[in-house]
Design an enzyme around this catalytic site. Structure first.
Site, mmCIF file in Angstrom:
data_model
loop_
_atom_site.group_PDB
_atom_site.id
_atom_site.type_symbol
_atom_site.label_atom_id
_atom_site.label_comp_id
_atom_site.label_asym_id
_atom_site.label_seq_id
_atom_site.Cartn_x
_atom_site.Cartn_y
_atom_site.Cartn_z
ATOM 1 N N ASP A 159 0.845 -1.244 0.093
ATOM 2 C CA ASP A 159 0.028 0.039 -0.127
ATOM 3 C C ASP A 159 0.934 1.367 0.128
ATOM 4 O OD1 ASP A 159 -2.370 1.481 -0.040
ATOM 5 O OD2 ASP A 159 -2.609 1.416 2.282
ATOM 6 N N LEU A 160 1.877 1.373 -0.913
ATOM 7 C CA LEU A 160 2.785 2.224 -0.819
ATOM 8 C C LEU A 160 2.100 3.644 -1.700
ATOM 9 C CD1 LEU A 160 6.133 0.618 -1.874
ATOM 10 C CD2 LEU A 160 5.479 1.813 0.296
#
Length: 83
Positions: free
Chosen positions: A43-44
């Protein structure tokens, strides 16, 4: 502590190269550290990058929100399906 997106929002059109390099290097180290411990963040995004410190070039960049992270074995390294 300030979220990265809040720091760059006033200057979205321009971030000095030296500051962008500082943030990028520390972020790359954080991701490498996760991968060295068999953790995929998954979930960058700018909202998940924190910057601690008042001076931009002496600040500490941290990766947060590991709610979607996944542990994997060394045999599972490589690309997987989309999340």
């Amino acid at each position: 502590m300030v979220r990265f997106i809040e720091l760059i929002r006033p200057c979205l059109a321009f971030l000095p190269e030296v500051e962008a390099l500082h943030v990028t290097k520390q972020l790359a180290r954080a991701i490498a550290h996760c991968h060295a411990h068999n953790v995929a963040h998954r979930d960058l995004k700018p909202e998940n990058v924190l910057i601690a410190g008042s001076h931009r070039l002496k600040s500490r960049v941290m990766l947060c929100d590991f709610g979607l992270c996944a542990m994997y074995t060394p045999e599972q390294r490589g690309l997987t399906d989309f999340v």
